[in-house]
Design an enzyme around this catalytic site. Structure first.
Site, PDB file in Angstrom:
ATOM      1  N   LYS A   1       0.847  -1.207   0.000  1.00 55.91           N
ATOM      2  CA  LYS A   1       0.000   0.000   0.000  1.00 55.91           C
ATOM      3  C   LYS A   1       0.878   1.252   0.000  1.00 55.91           C
ATOM      4  O   LYS A   1       0.661   2.172  -0.794  1.00 55.91           O
ATOM      5  CB  LYS A   1      -0.936  -0.010   1.216  1.00 55.91           C
ATOM      6  CG  LYS A   1      -2.066  -1.013   1.054  1.00 55.91           C
ATOM      7  CD  LYS A   1      -2.855  -1.259   2.330  1.00 55.91           C
ATOM      8  CE  LYS A   1      -3.885  -2.366   2.079  1.00 55.91           C
ATOM      9  NZ  LYS A   1      -4.614  -2.789   3.272  1.00 55.91           N
TER      10      LYS A   1
ATOM     11  N   ASP B   1     -10.847   3.399   3.487  1.00 51.43           N
ATOM     12  CA  ASP B   1     -11.259   1.996   3.384  1.00 51.43           C
ATOM     13  C   ASP B   1     -12.784   1.879   3.312  1.00 51.43           C
ATOM     14  O   ASP B   1     -13.314   0.840   2.930  1.00 51.43           O
ATOM     15  CB  ASP B   1     -10.764   1.213   4.623  1.00 51.43           C
ATOM     16  CG  ASP B   1      -9.693   0.189   4.270  1.00 51.43           C
ATOM     17  OD1 ASP B   1      -9.516  -0.098   3.068  1.00 51.43           O
ATOM     18  OD2 ASP B   1      -9.038  -0.320   5.197  1.00 51.43           O
TER      19      ASP B   1
ATOM     20  N   GLN C   1      -4.842  -1.347   9.353  1.00 52.59           N
ATOM     21  CA  GLN C   1      -4.780  -2.680   8.768  1.00 52.59           C
ATOM     22  C   GLN C   1      -5.493  -3.692   9.669  1.00 52.59           C
ATOM     23  O   GLN C   1      -5.201  -3.773  10.866  1.00 52.59           O
ATOM     24  CB  GLN C   1      -3.311  -3.084   8.558  1.00 52.59           C
ATOM     25  CG  GLN C   1      -3.109  -4.404   7.843  1.00 52.59           C
ATOM     26  CD  GLN C   1      -3.594  -4.381   6.401  1.00 52.59           C
ATOM     27  OE1 GLN C   1      -3.434  -3.397   5.672  1.00 52.59           O
ATOM     28  NE2 GLN C   1      -4.212  -5.473   5.973  1.00 52.59           N
TER      29      GLN C   1
END
Ligand code: NAP
Length: 288
Positions: A53, A120, A97
């Site tokens: 990422k 997200d 995460q």
């Protein structure tokens, strides 16, 4: 007839190249898009995802950094960091995460992220906006799948779509996007009676199960568009250690109309859409 393969790697690369100009335009106005990824613990798979990422951002001129905490860190330390990042003008996206260690309240952590930096798309308010058909951020994996439909000229209107899996990360948002696109949607789970009955009538089949080669050729409708979200590492046999999807690619290839491979399918699209969401957040902040 052999299915057409939807090449996620090529599409991801094409999109990432197209993002560069947007990033530079923002940077020229003092709004270089910035993403912070928070990792708690030392899970090797998560470490790889986080590295990819961060590197994905840097490769197209964005700012990105990771913040790593040991697995026994106090939750409040992470919440305080999120509050600090929420107020940081140079950061447009914040991602925690998953999964988090057991002593964390995952929902509380996700809800702590400012809704306009929740790239997200997992904050309850953003999930609600998606459910209402007016999304602020679309969760990256299903967003990537929608881009693949677009690339493959798949018209979803009126299609029978079946999603296997109902997770908050993939299955549920995928189903919402398909509903919003006008498909007739069925969502299956581990308790579904006669799964094959559903999958065999699917014009569009999305597999997000987490079980290697779970969907076999006899489970799909001839000509179906088959999207394989799964990422599994094979434990034994001659291919031990290799990645494979939730779809048995070899047996579905002859029956499907279009199909995504693993690796090189949905995987590369997920990070690409994370970049897209962060750029979008920066553009909103810059007032376009
Ligand atoms: P998850 O949270 O474990 O959810 C799996 C879902 O599959 C659950 O809803 C489960 O049903 C359902 N399921 C399990 N066995 C089933 C069966 N026999 N029949 C029907 N449904 C069944 O997994 P996830 O986070 O959604 O991830 C799914 C897969 O996608 C994994 O391989 C993951 O690694 C991969 N993934 C890939 C990306 C990417 O970038 N490509 C991103 C995220 C995830 P219940 O709810 O009833 O348990």
């Amino acid at each position: 007839m052999t299915a057409q393969i939807i090449d996620g790697k090529a599409l991801a690369e094409e999109l990432r190249q197209s993002f560069k100009a947007r990033v530079e335009a923002l940077a020229a106005k003092g709004h270089r898009p910035g993403l912070v990824v928070i990792l708690v613990g030392e899970d090797p798979a998560s470490e790889v995802y986080v590295r990819n990422k961060v590197n994905g951002c840097l490769a197209i001129g964005m700012h990105s950094e990771k913040i790593v905490y040991s697995k026994d860190v106090d939750q409040q330390v992470v919440l305080d960091k999120i509050a600090e990042l929420n107020a940081d003008e140079n950061i447009h996206g914040i991602l925690v995460q998953l999964p988090l260690p057991r002593h964390f309240d995952e929902e509380k952590v996700l809800e702590a992220i400012a809704v306009d930096k929740d790239v997200d798309g997992f904050h309850a308010e953003n999930v609600g906006a998606l459910a209402q058909g007016n999304p602020r951020f679309i969760p990256c994996t299903p967003y990537g799948v929608m881009k693949m439909f677009e690339k493959g000229n798949v018209d979803l209107t009126g299609q029978e779509a079946v999603v296997i899996g109902r997770s908050n990360i993939v299955g549920k948002p995928m189903a919402l996007l398909l509903i919003n696109a006008g498909a007739t949607v069925t969502v299956c789970n581990s308790r579904t009676r006669d799964l094959k009955f559903h999958t065999r009538r699917a014009d569009i089949l999305v597999a997000a199960v987490g079980k290697p080669k779970f969907v076999t050729g006899d489970m799909i409708k001839p000509g179906a568009v088959v999207i394989d979200v799964g990422i599994n590492r094979l434990q034994d046999g001659p291919d031990a250690g290799k990645l494979c999807g939730d779809v048995d690619f070899a047996s579905c290839l002859e029956t499907a109309g279009q199909i995504t491979p693993v690796p090189g399918g949905v995987g590369p699209m997920t990070i690409t859409m994370l970049l897209a969401n962060t750029i979008e957040a920066a553009e909103r902040k810059a007032g376009r």
